[in-house]
Every structure is written in C-alpha cells, then in structure tokens.
Design a protein around this motif. Structure first.
Motif, PDB file in Angstrom:
ATOM      1  N   LYS A  60       0.834  -1.207   0.000  1.00  0.00           N
ATOM      2  CA  LYS A  60       0.000   0.000   0.000  1.00  0.00           C
ATOM      3  C   LYS A  60       0.869   1.257   0.000  1.00  0.00           C
ATOM      4  N   LEU A  61       2.052   1.139   0.625  1.00  0.00           N
ATOM      5  CA  LEU A  61       2.987   2.267   0.665  1.00  0.00           C
ATOM      6  C   LEU A  61       3.876   2.288  -0.568  1.00  0.00           C
ATOM      7  N   TRP A  62       4.348   1.097  -0.973  1.00  0.00           N
ATOM      8  CA  TRP A  62       5.265   0.983  -2.112  1.00  0.00           C
ATOM      9  C   TRP A  62       4.707  -0.054  -3.095  1.00  0.00           C
ATOM     10  N   PRO A  63       3.713   0.336  -3.896  1.00  0.00           N
ATOM     11  CA  PRO A  63       3.036  -0.652  -4.768  1.00  0.00           C
ATOM     12  C   PRO A  63       3.938  -1.296  -5.817  1.00  0.00           C
ATOM     13  N   ASN A  64       5.084  -0.671  -6.114  1.00  0.00           N
ATOM     14  CA  ASN A  64       5.974  -1.213  -7.147  1.00  0.00           C
ATOM     15  C   ASN A  64       7.283  -1.757  -6.583  1.00  0.00           C
ATOM     16  N   HIS A  65       7.309  -2.063  -5.293  1.00  0.00           N
ATOM     17  CA  HIS A  65       8.532  -2.593  -4.669  1.00  0.00           C
ATOM     18  C   HIS A  65       8.736  -4.037  -5.137  1.00  0.00           C
ATOM     19  N   LEU A  66       9.774  -4.283  -5.924  1.00  0.00           N
ATOM     20  CA  LEU A  66       9.950  -5.573  -6.595  1.00  0.00           C
ATOM     21  C   LEU A  66      10.098  -6.744  -5.632  1.00  0.00           C
ATOM     22  N   ASP A  67      10.896  -6.554  -4.591  1.00  0.00           N
ATOM     23  CA  ASP A  67      11.133  -7.641  -3.639  1.00  0.00           C
ATOM     24  C   ASP A  67       9.852  -7.997  -2.891  1.00  0.00           C
ATOM     25  N   VAL A  68       9.125  -6.978  -2.461  1.00  0.00           N
ATOM     26  CA  VAL A  68       7.881  -7.213  -1.722  1.00  0.00           C
ATOM     27  C   VAL A  68       6.830  -7.848  -2.640  1.00  0.00           C
ATOM     28  N   LEU A  69       6.759  -7.383  -3.876  1.00  0.00           N
ATOM     29  CA  LEU A  69       5.824  -7.981  -4.832  1.00  0.00           C
ATOM     30  C   LEU A  69       6.108  -9.468  -5.036  1.00  0.00           C
ATOM     31  N   PHE A  70       7.382  -9.812  -5.159  1.00  0.00           N
ATOM     32  CA  PHE A  70       7.738 -11.223  -5.312  1.00  0.00           C
ATOM     33  C   PHE A  70       7.326 -12.010  -4.075  1.00  0.00           C
ATOM     34  N   ARG A  71       7.631 -11.469  -2.884  1.00  0.00           N
ATOM     35  CA  ARG A  71       7.286 -12.190  -1.651  1.00  0.00           C
ATOM     36  C   ARG A  71       5.785 -12.419  -1.545  1.00  0.00           C
ATOM     37  N   VAL A  72       4.999 -11.411  -1.888  1.00  0.00           N
ATOM     38  CA  VAL A  72       3.542 -11.563  -1.810  1.00  0.00           C
ATOM     39  C   VAL A  72       3.058 -12.582  -2.843  1.00  0.00           C
TER      40      VAL A  72
END
Length: 202
Positions: A28-40
């Motif tokens: 919600k804070l960083w919608p394009n954060h690559l590492d977080v997107l992969f983890r999710v």
C-alpha cells in the motif's frame, strides 16, 4: 524498513501467512517494490491462492528490469503445482530464451531453472548446461549440486550422481557447514546401497 525486514524474516522462515499480512501493508505504501511484490506473489502460491499469485506475477513482470526474472519463477511454481504441464514448459522455455547476458546476472535464475528441469522429462535435457552456466557465473551452492545429482540419478547415471553428492559433502566439510544440509536423504541412502558413497546420515 522495520516492517520490510520483519516481513522478510517471516518469509525466509516459511511463515507465509504472517509475511503476506505484513507485505500486503507494505504494498500500500510501495506498490511497485519488486522484492515485496515477489514475496507476496510467492506467498499467495504457498497459501494455495494461485490465481492471485499469477496476477501479481503479471504485475511483477511489467516492472522487473532485464536480469530479474522472479515473475517467471512464481509462474513456474504455480504451473508445476497445478500440473499445467504445457504452460509450465512454455514459461520455462520463454525464460530460457532470454539473453544469457541477463540470465546470468542473478544467481536465482539458473539455480531455479535447474530445479525446474526435475519436474519434466522433456526439460531434463537442459540440466547439464544450466549446471555449467551456474557454476561459471556464481558461487558454490549445495542446492545446485543436490539437484544435478538427482538429475543424473534419474537418468541412472549413478556414478555421476555420486560424484556431485560427494562434492557437496566435501565442500560442506571444508566450509565447516552441515554437509547434509541440502542433500536429499533418500538419494544418499540409495547411492550408499549401491556402494557408490561411503557417508552415512546421523
């Protein structure tokens, strides 16, 4: 930063429900954060929500620069688990067709590609080349030695399989690590029964 670190700790421990709850807030804070997107995306797969995982993988694919292929990795895990073999092979070949100059940048890419060859007889032919590419470009990995050993065992090339098991074992001894940390116990047992290795599991 604290939440990002905490989400990563849960993720690395395989606590995907907890990591997903934290990482969803981070998106919600960083919608394009690559590492977080992969983890999710990977957590959604592990939580058996594969449709959501694939949607996130598509989003990730649009954002990833060349040399990062986590979107493909998520897709491959999903198609392997859902037994969609044609999609699995198509995605594998699409990833493998990327320029070598980019494929070699991240050690996850060849490592995962080698792992995925174990899921398909048609793709197993790529395993020796992927192993070679990995060791040419990246540091030693016990997981990589284990997977190429399984590959050769499946082909009934038992001596080659044993050589890679012993390489991992000896490297572990040299580094002062658990020599059996990543080695498949069943593989060790079967090679031992054939008299090809002389190491025992505790």
């Amino acid at each position: 930063y604290i939440l990002y670190s905490l989400g990563g700790q849960y993720f690395n421990k395989g606590k995907f429900k907890q990591s997903n709850a934290i990482d969803r807030q981070l998106l919600k804070l960083w919608p394009n954060h690559l590492d977080v997107l992969f983890r999710v995306a990977y957590a959604e797969h592990k939580l058996n929500r594969n449709n959501q995982a694939l949607e996130l993988a598509k989003r990730l694919k649009r954002l990833e620069p060349q040399g990062l292929y986590n979107s493909y990795i998520v897709e491959l895990f999903v198609y392997m688990s859902t037994k969609e073999i044609n999609k699995f092979k198509q995605t594998f070949n699409e990833l493998l067709s990327q320029p070598e100059s980019f494929l070699k940048l991240n050690d996850d890419t060849y490592r995962y590609l080698l792992f995925f060859t174990l899921a398909s007889r048609d793709l197993s032919k790529h395993a020796p080349t992927l192993y070679k590419k990995y060791i040419e470009n990246h540091p030693y990995s016990c997981e990589v030695e284990n997977n190429i050993a399984i590959h050769y065992f499946n082909l009934e090339q038992f001596n080659k399989s044993a050589q890679h098991v012993m390489k991992a074992y000896e490297k572990g001894e040299l580094l002062g690590e658990d020599s059996f940390g990543c080695l498949n116990p069943q593989l060790i047992k079967l090679l031992d029964e054939k008299g090809l290795i002389s190491i025992k599991l505790d």
